[in-house]
Scaffold this active site. Structure first.
Site, PDB file in Angstrom:
ATOM      1  N   MET A  77       0.785  -1.074   0.414  1.00 55.90           N
ATOM      2  CA  MET A  77       0.190  -0.031   0.072  1.00 55.90           C
ATOM      3  C   MET A  77       0.937   1.144   0.128  1.00 55.90           C
ATOM      4  O   MET A  77       1.909   1.026   0.367  1.00 55.90           O
ATOM      5  CB  MET A  77      -0.820  -0.172   1.430  1.00 55.90           C
ATOM      6  CG  MET A  77      -2.006   0.688   1.255  1.00 55.90           C
ATOM      7  SD  MET A  77      -1.743   2.330   1.571  1.00 55.90           S
ATOM      8  CE  MET A  77      -1.989   1.863   3.576  1.00 55.90           C
ATOM      9  N   PRO A  78       0.968   1.986  -0.449  1.00 57.89           N
ATOM     10  CA  PRO A  78      -0.229   2.440  -1.829  1.00 57.89           C
ATOM     11  C   PRO A  78       0.173   1.652  -3.031  1.00 57.89           C
ATOM     12  O   PRO A  78       1.156   0.825  -2.923  1.00 57.89           O
ATOM     13  CB  PRO A  78      -0.403   3.537  -2.159  1.00 57.89           C
ATOM     14  CG  PRO A  78       0.589   4.492  -1.080  1.00 57.89           C
ATOM     15  CD  PRO A  78       1.654   3.571  -0.674  1.00 57.89           C
ATOM     16  N   TYR A  79      -0.751   1.344  -4.088  1.00 58.70           N
ATOM     17  CA  TYR A  79      -0.643   1.024  -5.794  1.00 58.70           C
ATOM     18  C   TYR A  79      -0.855   1.955  -6.452  1.00 58.70           C
ATOM     19  O   TYR A  79      -2.239   2.381  -6.136  1.00 58.70           O
ATOM     20  CB  TYR A  79      -1.503  -0.305  -5.604  1.00 58.70           C
ATOM     21  CG  TYR A  79      -1.700  -1.303  -6.588  1.00 58.70           C
ATOM     22  CD1 TYR A  79      -0.574  -1.966  -7.102  1.00 58.70           C
ATOM     23  CD2 TYR A  79      -2.898  -0.921  -8.049  1.00 58.70           C
ATOM     24  CE1 TYR A  79      -0.802  -2.519  -8.207  1.00 58.70           C
ATOM     25  CE2 TYR A  79      -2.361  -1.589  -9.026  1.00 58.70           C
ATOM     26  CZ  TYR A  79      -1.790  -2.289  -9.247  1.00 58.70           C
ATOM     27  OH  TYR A  79      -1.705  -2.793 -10.734  1.00 58.70           O
ATOM     28  N   THR A 134       5.003   0.558  -1.438  1.00 58.72           N
ATOM     29  CA  THR A 134       4.696   0.904  -1.705  1.00 58.72           C
ATOM     30  C   THR A 134       4.536  -0.140  -3.470  1.00 58.72           C
ATOM     31  O   THR A 134       5.915  -0.294  -4.297  1.00 58.72           O
ATOM     32  CB  THR A 134       4.871   2.390  -2.398  1.00 58.72           C
ATOM     33  OG1 THR A 134       4.198   2.964  -0.870  1.00 58.72           O
ATOM     34  CG2 THR A 134       3.928   2.970  -3.590  1.00 58.72           C
ATOM     35  N   HIS A 135       3.933   0.199  -4.469  1.00 55.49           N
ATOM     36  CA  HIS A 135       3.956  -0.961  -5.211  1.00 55.49           C
ATOM     37  C   HIS A 135       3.013  -0.259  -6.702  1.00 55.49           C
ATOM     38  O   HIS A 135       2.000   0.708  -6.640  1.00 55.49           O
ATOM     39  CB  HIS A 135       3.081  -2.268  -5.331  1.00 55.49           C
ATOM     40  CG  HIS A 135       3.117  -3.405  -4.219  1.00 55.49           C
ATOM     41  ND1 HIS A 135       3.611  -4.563  -4.860  1.00 55.49           N
ATOM     42  CD2 HIS A 135       3.581  -3.144  -3.345  1.00 55.49           C
ATOM     43  CE1 HIS A 135       3.804  -5.407  -3.929  1.00 55.49           C
ATOM     44  NE2 HIS A 135       3.890  -4.601  -2.681  1.00 55.49           N
TER      45      HIS A 135
END
Lengths: 67, 67, 67, 67, 67, 67
Positions: D1-3, D40-41
């Site tokens: 998270m976030p994406y 984070t992705h």
């Protein structure tokens, strides 16, 4: 074009922060890929904390445990 | 990684059901693909019944007709 | 309905593994939410390793470093 | 998270540009929302020029016309 | 704005069909919602037949069985 | 199959307009690609006006300026 989607948990993201996310994401594709800002779209999704999971657990439960 | 998105109609999905969906989806990619659960994200989208269509009709209308 | 999207890196996922992901994801929403398997759709996206990032780095670079 | 998902047309985006997009998008959510970069992705989708439309036209046709 | 995404299986969709999908989807939001076609984006995703599942089965297998 | 996602800003889209979007999008893939309407799904996302950006600005701010 381009289209950028930012998904974060719904935790009081302010309008000013949204402005910064949109300005920053747009600037990123302009600088790196030389894209036209006029046609760059950014959509922010605020996901309820009970609807996001990581490590097989609800984010809302992990948050309570301060993991 | 991986990232899994589950879209269902918004019909009183409970927190316990969300926990089961997140645990189950995470376990699935761990077992089948040997992925790391620590970095597996699951997002559940609850779509209003007036915003989902199938067979060219609103889901909310089909539901009333018990189709 | 429902619609499930599974995004993983493109690293030789076999047809048999895809069958297991689709069967498992479908079974999950049937068991947890009592959904109809006939109308449950699952889409698997295999993302090139140069197109997925985490920790601010390319997955393909992290993989080489065995991080 | 976030994406974060970045969709652009498939026009010879280099590995270095992908690194910059991933680094920049990650830095953005760290700075604006104080998110953890570790989780984070970022996924980049390169869409074929025949599969993106704007103004009701194919991007590949608009490009030829230099619109 | 708007942004429309059409996901279909990858089965020899022609360029002419893509033009029709993009023109038709754009016209739809112009007519129904009075949106500006200049800023309407449509992205078509062609999903490999081994990556789409329905009824808990691979689409490629169902197709062979003529289901 | 297919799966169509329509993202628009959340500005009082009526139930009748949603019916028209769903009927029209379904008809489009039936006519152009000869798809089965029975298994065609359409999901409409209404994005808050503070969560959509274009030209590096919030849609809600551009709207006020009548840009």
């Amino acid at each position: 074009m381009p289209y950028i989607n930012i998904k974060v948990t719904d935790e009081q993201v302010t309008k000013e922060q949204k402005q910064q996310l949109i300005a920053g994401a747009t600037q990123l594709v302009v600088e790196v890929l030389n894209k036209n800002p006029e046609t760059t779209h950014v959509v922010i999704d605020e996901v309820p904390v009970d609807n996001w999971g990581v490590k097989g657990k609800l984010y809302s439960d992990l948050k309570k445990l301060n993991v």
